[in-house]
Design a protein around this motif. Sequence first.
Motif, mmCIF file in Angstrom:
data_model
loop_
_atom_site.group_PDB
_atom_site.id
_atom_site.type_symbol
_atom_site.label_atom_id
_atom_site.label_comp_id
_atom_site.label_asym_id
_atom_site.label_seq_id
_atom_site.Cartn_x
_atom_site.Cartn_y
_atom_site.Cartn_z
ATOM 1 N N ALA A 493 0.762 -1.097 -0.016
ATOM 2 C CA ALA A 493 -0.024 -0.002 0.022
ATOM 3 C C ALA A 493 0.956 1.317 0.132
ATOM 4 C CB ALA A 493 -1.076 -0.307 1.084
ATOM 5 N N SER A 494 2.023 0.968 -0.619
ATOM 6 C CA SER A 494 3.174 2.295 -0.411
ATOM 7 C C SER A 494 2.625 3.513 -1.200
ATOM 8 C CB SER A 494 4.654 1.621 -0.581
ATOM 9 O OG SER A 494 4.551 1.336 -1.990
ATOM 10 N N SER A 495 1.926 2.982 -2.311
ATOM 11 C CA SER A 495 1.181 4.392 -3.180
ATOM 12 C C SER A 495 0.049 4.871 -2.923
ATOM 13 C CB SER A 495 1.388 3.880 -4.626
ATOM 14 O OG SER A 495 0.601 2.888 -4.900
ATOM 15 N N LYS A 496 -0.430 4.312 -1.979
ATOM 16 C CA LYS A 496 -1.799 4.864 -1.407
ATOM 17 C C LYS A 496 -2.106 5.759 -0.389
ATOM 18 C CE LYS A 496 -3.868 -0.053 -1.882
ATOM 19 N NZ LYS A 496 -4.725 0.007 -2.876
ATOM 20 N N PHE A 497 -1.444 6.834 -0.949
ATOM 21 C CA PHE A 497 -1.357 8.159 0.032
ATOM 22 C C PHE A 497 -1.164 9.422 -0.645
ATOM 23 C CE2 PHE A 497 2.997 7.806 -0.609
ATOM 24 C CZ PHE A 497 3.481 9.198 -0.443
ATOM 25 N N LYS A 498 -1.470 10.349 -0.254
ATOM 26 C CA LYS A 498 -1.079 11.777 -0.650
ATOM 27 C C LYS A 498 -0.626 12.580 0.607
ATOM 28 C CE LYS A 498 0.179 15.287 -3.083
ATOM 29 N NZ LYS A 498 1.577 15.184 -3.689
ATOM 30 N N SER A 499 0.539 13.111 0.644
ATOM 31 C CA SER A 499 0.932 13.935 1.700
ATOM 32 C C SER A 499 0.838 15.376 1.312
ATOM 33 C CB SER A 499 2.229 13.534 2.440
ATOM 34 O OG SER A 499 2.607 14.343 3.363
ATOM 35 N N LEU A 500 0.526 16.271 1.915
ATOM 36 C CA LEU A 500 0.360 17.741 1.471
ATOM 37 C C LEU A 500 1.733 18.416 1.764
ATOM 38 C CD1 LEU A 500 -2.539 17.084 1.099
ATOM 39 C CD2 LEU A 500 -3.049 19.408 1.676
ATOM 40 N N ASP A 501 2.378 17.632 2.785
ATOM 41 C CA ASP A 501 3.609 18.536 3.254
ATOM 42 C C ASP A 501 4.833 17.371 3.209
ATOM 43 O OD1 ASP A 501 3.179 16.860 5.564
ATOM 44 O OD2 ASP A 501 2.748 18.731 6.731
ATOM 45 N N ASP A 502 5.256 16.624 4.312
ATOM 46 C CA ASP A 502 6.370 15.953 4.097
ATOM 47 C C ASP A 502 6.426 14.684 3.562
ATOM 48 O OD1 ASP A 502 7.598 17.868 5.879
ATOM 49 O OD2 ASP A 502 6.877 16.905 7.844
ATOM 50 N N ILE A 503 7.628 13.917 3.222
ATOM 51 C CA ILE A 503 7.876 12.705 2.840
ATOM 52 C C ILE A 503 7.414 11.791 4.233
ATOM 53 C CG2 ILE A 503 9.025 12.937 0.842
ATOM 54 C CD1 ILE A 503 11.644 12.320 2.621
ATOM 55 N N TYR A 504 7.455 10.630 4.070
ATOM 56 C CA TYR A 504 7.347 9.731 5.170
ATOM 57 C C TYR A 504 8.756 9.641 5.972
ATOM 58 C CZ TYR A 504 7.161 5.977 8.499
ATOM 59 O OH TYR A 504 7.191 5.181 9.550
ATOM 60 N N TYR A 505 8.608 9.940 7.465
ATOM 61 C CA TYR A 505 9.500 9.807 8.399
ATOM 62 C C TYR A 505 9.231 9.165 9.741
ATOM 63 C CZ TYR A 505 7.900 13.957 10.785
ATOM 64 O OH TYR A 505 7.096 15.004 11.471
ATOM 65 N N TYR A 506 10.257 9.002 10.695
ATOM 66 C CA TYR A 506 9.889 8.302 11.701
ATOM 67 C C TYR A 506 10.619 9.078 12.821
ATOM 68 C CZ TYR A 506 8.615 4.598 14.949
ATOM 69 O OH TYR A 506 8.207 3.943 16.204
ATOM 70 N N GLY A 507 10.042 9.715 13.810
ATOM 71 C CA GLY A 507 10.524 10.510 14.856
ATOM 72 C C GLY A 507 11.930 9.698 15.558
ATOM 73 N N GLY A 508 13.053 10.441 15.470
ATOM 74 C CA GLY A 508 14.302 10.060 15.935
ATOM 75 C C GLY A 508 15.046 9.229 15.017
ATOM 76 N N GLN A 509 14.257 9.164 13.831
ATOM 77 C CA GLN A 509 15.114 8.126 12.866
ATOM 78 C C GLN A 509 16.546 8.494 12.356
ATOM 79 O OE1 GLN A 509 12.606 8.873 9.466
ATOM 80 N NE2 GLN A 509 14.118 10.224 8.320
ATOM 81 N N GLY A 510 17.229 7.429 11.863
ATOM 82 C CA GLY A 510 18.609 7.717 11.348
ATOM 83 C C GLY A 510 18.585 8.386 10.101
ATOM 84 N N PRO A 511 19.689 8.644 9.298
ATOM 85 C CA PRO A 511 19.746 9.457 8.097
ATOM 86 C C PRO A 511 18.811 8.910 6.954
ATOM 87 C CG PRO A 511 22.012 8.985 8.893
ATOM 88 C CD PRO A 511 21.042 8.094 9.799
ATOM 89 N N HIS A 512 17.851 9.623 6.470
ATOM 90 C CA HIS A 512 17.066 9.085 5.177
ATOM 91 C C HIS A 512 17.975 9.642 3.781
ATOM 92 C CE1 HIS A 512 13.144 8.794 2.850
ATOM 93 N NE2 HIS A 512 14.087 8.137 2.447
ATOM 94 N N GLN A 513 18.611 8.343 3.264
ATOM 95 C CA GLN A 513 19.525 8.890 2.086
ATOM 96 C C GLN A 513 18.874 8.350 0.949
ATOM 97 O OE1 GLN A 513 22.904 6.811 3.605
ATOM 98 N NE2 GLN A 513 23.838 8.845 4.389
ATOM 99 N N GLN A 514 19.480 8.896 -0.217
ATOM 100 C CA GLN A 514 19.114 8.345 -1.649
ATOM 101 C C GLN A 514 20.455 8.235 -2.415
ATOM 102 O OE1 GLN A 514 15.955 11.069 -3.365
ATOM 103 N NE2 GLN A 514 14.508 9.465 -2.982
ATOM 104 N N THR A 515 20.196 7.780 -3.351
ATOM 105 C CA THR A 515 21.464 7.483 -4.272
ATOM 106 C C THR A 515 21.246 7.813 -5.801
ATOM 107 O OG1 THR A 515 22.251 5.466 -3.289
ATOM 108 C CG2 THR A 515 23.136 5.738 -5.376
ATOM 109 N N ALA A 516 21.869 8.871 -6.318
ATOM 110 C CA ALA A 516 21.749 9.576 -7.669
ATOM 111 C C ALA A 516 21.862 8.297 -8.785
ATOM 112 C CB ALA A 516 22.620 10.508 -8.094
#
Length: 584
Positions: A493-516
Amino acid sequence: MNLRSSNKILAQAAIILFFFWVIALILLTRPLLNNQQSEVSIDVLQRLSKAVSELESLKVRNQELQWILTNFSHEAQSGKINENVVERLRSTLEDKIRVPISFGGLEKKLTDGPSKEYEVKRRAIYRGVQEIWYFVQQELEKLKKKGHDQNAPELASLIQEILNSGKEHEIVLLNDLQELSSMEGHDAWRTTESRALSDLVQRRLHYLQNPVDCSKARKLVCNLNKSCGYGCQIHHAAYCFIMAYATKRTLILNSKKWRYHRGGWEKVFLPLSDTCTDPSGLDRSNWPGTNETQVIELPIVDMLSPRPPFLPLAIPRDLSDRMIRLHGDPQVWWIGQFMKYLLRYQPETQKMLDQAKEKMNFKMPVVGVHVRRTDKVGTEAAFHSIDEYMLFVADFFNKLEMKEKVPVRRVYLASDDPSVLPEAKKKYPDYEFLGDVSIAKGAAVATRYTDSSLRGILVDIHMLAHSDHLVCTFSSQVCRLAYEIMQTLHPDASSKFKSLDDIYYYGGQGPHQQTAIYSHKGHRTGEISMEVGDVLGIAGNHWDGYSKGINERTKQSGLYPSFKAVDKYNIVDFPVYSEVAVAA
C-alpha cells in the motif's frame, strides 16, 4: 503469464493431439502392412472396426480438448493466467486423455513470482509517471499565473485546458500500469508472499515476547508515558519494540497510569506477552548496559546514547531482499509489522470499532482524509485548507471512475478541529462525508487525555487505515500511524497516499538517504549538481518534480529532480531468530 508462455502451452497441447492421431493411423495401416499377400481377413475387419471406434472416441476427445484450449487461450489473452489456472488445465487434460502432463516447470515459475529487479523497476515507472506530472503541472501553473498577471486571459484559459487534458493522460497511464501489473499473473504470488513474510515476523515477535522462563529472560523496559499525543506515544512504543527485537530482549512495557487509559495498555490492547510481564531481574542498567545485563531500561529516542544502527529507517539484512521485492517502501512495511503486533485489540475494543464502522455505514470505496490543526499549525506544520485535501480526493475518484462506476464519492474525514467536517459538507455536497464532530472536539489539547478522546482517536486511525486511499500531512503522527497500519492490510500500500507536506519519516530516525541514478547539472536557482552514485541526504519532496537535500560528496544543499534518485536502504544486521522456522 506472458503471451509467449501461453503460446508454449498451446503448442504442447497441440503436440498431444498430434500424438493421438499418429497412433490412430498406425492402428489403421498396421494390419494392411502385415497382410500384403493375403485377402482381407476377418481379423483385419475387426481391427478396422476397432480403429474406427477409437477414431470416433478420439474425435470426441479432440472436441473436448479444443473447448478447453479455447477457454485457456481466452484467459491467456485477458492476462488472467496464474498457477491455479495452469493446474486446472493440467488436471483437466490428464483426466480427459489419461496421460501425465507437465508444463516444464511453468507452475513453479508462476509460484516463484517475479524477480526483485522486475518489481523494483515496475514501481519506479509508476512513480516516474507521477513525478513527471508533478513537474509539468507546476510549470504550467506558473505560466497560467503569469498569463493572469499580464492580463492574458486567453493564454491562461488555454493552459488550464492543457492542465485538464494532461491530468487525464496521467490518470490513464497510472490505471494502465496498475492493470498491467495485475495482468502479469503475479498477484497471487504477491498476496502469498506478503502473508508468508508477515507471518514469519509475527512468529519471531511472539517467540521474543514469550520466553520459557521469565525469571531468566533478558528484558528491555520501556515507559509508555512519553509527554506527547497518542500517535507519538504509539510510535514511542514501536521504537522500544524495534530496540527489543534488535537486542533480542523481551519488551516490558510499563503502562501504569497511562495518560490515555489509567488502567494501562492491556485495557485497550492485548498484552505483549502471555508469559513475561515482570520487569524485575538479577541486575539492571540504563541503556546501553552489556550483553550480560538482564534488565536494561530504555530512554526516549531523543535521549538515546549511543545510537545503534538499527533505529528506523533501518531494515534487517536477512529479510531485506524479500522486503524490497515485495514492497515499494520496505522501511514502512517493517515498522508496520511492529504496529501489527502491538495494536492487537482487546475484544471490547474491537467490538467498539466494529459498531462504529457499522453505525456510520463505512463502505468501499472511501478516501480517508486527516486534517491536523490545533497545536501543530504554526509550529510543526503549515495551515492547509479543506480545498487542498479535496483536490486529491477528487483525483482518486476521477481515476477510479475511468475503470468503474462509482455510485457514491465517500470520504472519511478526521480532524482535531470540529469546524472542518461541517465546512466540508457545505462546500462539497456531491460527496458523502463520514465522521464525528464529537471526536474532533475530544481531540482538542484540553480534552485529549480522556476515555472518550481515546475512543475517538482509535476510531479515526482505524477508519483512515482501512480506507482505499489516504490524504493527509505526514507531519502528523496520526497520519503516519494510519499509513503504517495500512501497510499490514495489503501486499503493498506504499502508493495509497498523498501527503500535503512531508515525505514519510519516523521520529528520531537515522539518516534518510538517496542515491543518484542519473547525473544532473544544476541550472536553475537553488538547484544542485550530482553525479551517478552520489549519496544524497533527502530533506523532503516538494511534489513539483523536485526534492530537497544535500549532496554528501560536494556538501551542496538544494533542489534536484526527484526522478534522478532512489532511496538508499539502510540494511543492517539484526538477529536472524534461527529458533523460528521459516515456513516452506
